[in-house]
Scaffold this motif. Sequence first.
Motif, mmCIF file in Angstrom:
data_model
loop_
_atom_site.group_PDB
_atom_site.id
_atom_site.type_symbol
_atom_site.label_atom_id
_atom_site.label_comp_id
_atom_site.label_asym_id
_atom_site.label_seq_id
_atom_site.Cartn_x
_atom_site.Cartn_y
_atom_site.Cartn_z
ATOM 1 N N LYS A 54 0.820 -1.221 0.000
ATOM 2 C CA LYS A 54 0.000 0.000 0.000
ATOM 3 C C LYS A 54 0.856 1.275 0.000
ATOM 4 C CE LYS A 54 -4.004 -2.151 2.180
ATOM 5 N NZ LYS A 54 -3.653 -3.508 2.106
ATOM 6 N N LEU A 55 1.942 1.257 -0.781
ATOM 7 C CA LEU A 55 2.766 2.450 -0.964
ATOM 8 C C LEU A 55 2.053 3.392 -1.919
ATOM 9 C CD1 LEU A 55 6.168 0.623 -1.518
ATOM 10 C CD2 LEU A 55 5.413 1.753 0.573
ATOM 11 N N SER A 56 2.258 4.684 -1.753
ATOM 12 C CA SER A 56 1.628 5.642 -2.661
ATOM 13 C C SER A 56 2.174 5.500 -4.079
ATOM 14 C CB SER A 56 1.830 7.075 -2.148
ATOM 15 O OG SER A 56 3.214 7.375 -2.081
ATOM 16 N N THR A 57 3.424 5.078 -4.193
ATOM 17 C CA THR A 57 4.075 4.873 -5.485
ATOM 18 C C THR A 57 5.063 3.729 -5.353
ATOM 19 O OG1 THR A 57 3.969 7.230 -5.995
ATOM 20 C CG2 THR A 57 5.564 5.953 -7.223
ATOM 21 N N VAL A 58 5.168 2.905 -6.377
ATOM 22 C CA VAL A 58 6.244 1.921 -6.456
ATOM 23 C C VAL A 58 7.088 2.329 -7.646
ATOM 24 C CG1 VAL A 58 6.865 -0.489 -6.863
ATOM 25 C CG2 VAL A 58 4.884 0.068 -5.432
ATOM 26 N N ASP A 59 8.313 2.769 -7.365
ATOM 27 C CA ASP A 59 9.181 3.186 -8.459
ATOM 28 C C ASP A 59 10.188 2.079 -8.740
ATOM 29 O OD1 ASP A 59 10.538 4.749 -10.419
ATOM 30 O OD2 ASP A 59 9.937 6.552 -9.372
ATOM 31 N N ASN A 60 11.161 2.378 -9.589
ATOM 32 C CA ASN A 60 12.130 1.410 -10.073
ATOM 33 C C ASN A 60 13.215 1.178 -9.024
ATOM 34 O OD1 ASN A 60 13.402 -0.298 -11.846
ATOM 35 N ND2 ASN A 60 14.510 1.325 -12.867
ATOM 36 N N ILE A 61 12.994 0.252 -8.119
ATOM 37 C CA ILE A 61 13.961 -0.028 -7.053
ATOM 38 C C ILE A 61 15.285 -0.448 -7.683
ATOM 39 C CG2 ILE A 61 14.505 -1.562 -5.114
ATOM 40 C CD1 ILE A 61 12.322 0.529 -4.481
ATOM 41 N N GLU A 62 16.351 0.273 -7.309
ATOM 42 C CA GLU A 62 17.661 0.028 -7.914
ATOM 43 C C GLU A 62 18.732 -0.362 -6.913
ATOM 44 O OE1 GLU A 62 17.679 3.005 -11.636
ATOM 45 O OE2 GLU A 62 17.574 3.983 -9.671
ATOM 46 N N GLY A 63 18.443 -0.224 -5.637
ATOM 47 C CA GLY A 63 19.430 -0.571 -4.627
ATOM 48 C C GLY A 63 18.775 -1.286 -3.466
ATOM 49 N N VAL A 64 19.540 -2.171 -2.846
ATOM 50 C CA VAL A 64 19.040 -2.917 -1.693
ATOM 51 C C VAL A 64 20.224 -3.199 -0.758
ATOM 52 C CG1 VAL A 64 19.263 -5.129 -2.908
ATOM 53 C CG2 VAL A 64 17.722 -4.943 -0.976
ATOM 54 N N THR A 65 19.998 -3.065 0.552
ATOM 55 C CA THR A 65 21.037 -3.372 1.529
ATOM 56 C C THR A 65 20.404 -3.756 2.854
ATOM 57 O OG1 THR A 65 23.110 -2.595 2.530
ATOM 58 C CG2 THR A 65 21.301 -1.007 2.413
ATOM 59 N N VAL A 80 15.897 1.272 -2.336
ATOM 60 C CA VAL A 80 15.973 2.666 -2.774
ATOM 61 C C VAL A 80 15.785 2.773 -4.282
ATOM 62 C CG1 VAL A 80 18.504 2.653 -3.032
ATOM 63 C CG2 VAL A 80 17.318 4.806 -2.588
ATOM 64 N N SER A 81 15.110 3.848 -4.673
ATOM 65 C CA SER A 81 15.015 4.233 -6.083
ATOM 66 C C SER A 81 15.378 5.711 -6.162
ATOM 67 C CB SER A 81 13.599 4.020 -6.629
ATOM 68 O OG SER A 81 12.707 4.959 -6.066
ATOM 69 N N ASP A 82 15.780 6.163 -7.344
ATOM 70 C CA ASP A 82 16.000 7.597 -7.528
ATOM 71 C C ASP A 82 15.133 8.080 -8.673
ATOM 72 O OD1 ASP A 82 17.726 8.007 -10.127
ATOM 73 O OD2 ASP A 82 18.605 6.291 -9.098
ATOM 74 N N ALA A 86 13.637 12.947 -13.367
ATOM 75 C CA ALA A 86 12.432 12.899 -14.194
ATOM 76 C C ALA A 86 11.211 13.246 -13.350
ATOM 77 C CB ALA A 86 12.262 11.513 -14.806
ATOM 78 N N THR A 87 10.293 14.004 -13.919
ATOM 79 C CA THR A 87 9.103 14.419 -13.173
ATOM 80 C C THR A 87 8.124 13.280 -12.926
ATOM 81 O OG1 THR A 87 8.010 15.102 -15.215
ATOM 82 C CG2 THR A 87 9.241 16.788 -14.011
ATOM 83 N N ASN A 88 8.217 12.212 -13.703
ATOM 84 C CA ASN A 88 7.294 11.086 -13.530
ATOM 85 C C ASN A 88 7.865 9.976 -12.641
ATOM 86 O OD1 ASN A 88 9.201 10.348 -15.445
ATOM 87 N ND2 ASN A 88 7.795 9.011 -16.536
ATOM 88 N N GLN A 89 9.009 10.217 -12.011
ATOM 89 C CA GLN A 89 9.615 9.242 -11.107
ATOM 90 C C GLN A 89 9.813 9.885 -9.740
ATOM 91 O OE1 GLN A 89 12.846 7.897 -14.095
ATOM 92 N NE2 GLN A 89 12.487 6.136 -12.737
ATOM 93 N N VAL A 90 10.078 9.050 -8.720
ATOM 94 C CA VAL A 90 10.299 9.553 -7.365
ATOM 95 C C VAL A 90 11.563 8.949 -6.787
ATOM 96 C CG1 VAL A 90 7.842 9.900 -6.895
ATOM 97 C CG2 VAL A 90 8.916 7.736 -6.261
ATOM 98 N N THR A 91 12.177 9.705 -5.875
ATOM 99 C CA THR A 91 13.224 9.140 -5.039
ATOM 100 C C THR A 91 12.506 8.504 -3.862
ATOM 101 O OG1 THR A 91 14.842 10.777 -5.730
ATOM 102 C CG2 THR A 91 15.232 9.669 -3.618
ATOM 103 N N GLN A 92 12.819 7.255 -3.609
ATOM 104 C CA GLN A 92 12.035 6.491 -2.647
ATOM 105 C C GLN A 92 12.955 5.612 -1.811
ATOM 106 O OE1 GLN A 92 9.497 3.535 -4.611
ATOM 107 N NE2 GLN A 92 7.856 4.088 -3.212
ATOM 108 N N ILE A 93 12.709 5.584 -0.510
ATOM 109 C CA ILE A 93 13.384 4.655 0.392
ATOM 110 C C ILE A 93 12.298 3.853 1.098
ATOM 111 C CG2 ILE A 93 14.866 4.402 2.414
ATOM 112 C CD1 ILE A 93 16.216 7.032 1.557
#
Length: 102
Positions: A54-65, A80-82, A86-93
């Motif tokens: 139930k995240l508000s957005t699921v972006d392109n996860i590119e890192g994991v630790t 994490v994603s960055d 781009a305006t249609n993407q989010v930085t997300q942790i």
Amino acid sequence: MVERAFAGGVGNKVRIYEASTVGATNVAKIDSLATAGNVRPMRKRLIADLADLKLSTVDNIEGVTWGPRLPSGERTLLLVSDDNFATNQVTQIVALAVRYPG
């Protein structure tokens, strides 16, 4: 292990798995799996499907630790994603608590 996919008009699909090569066939020197005979695949166990969180957005996860262990004994897993500027993407942790069976 991070399994991810993107489809236009649908968005990102991200799943996190625990994966193990224990007991799997080493295919490094096999030319074709189609003719390899009895090949035992590696095992994977679904830890999380981000669509279920139930995240508000699921972006392109590119890192994991791995993060610190929680007082409950669970480990934190940080994703994490960055936004790629781009305006249609989010930085997300995303922080998950992972409990190991047994």
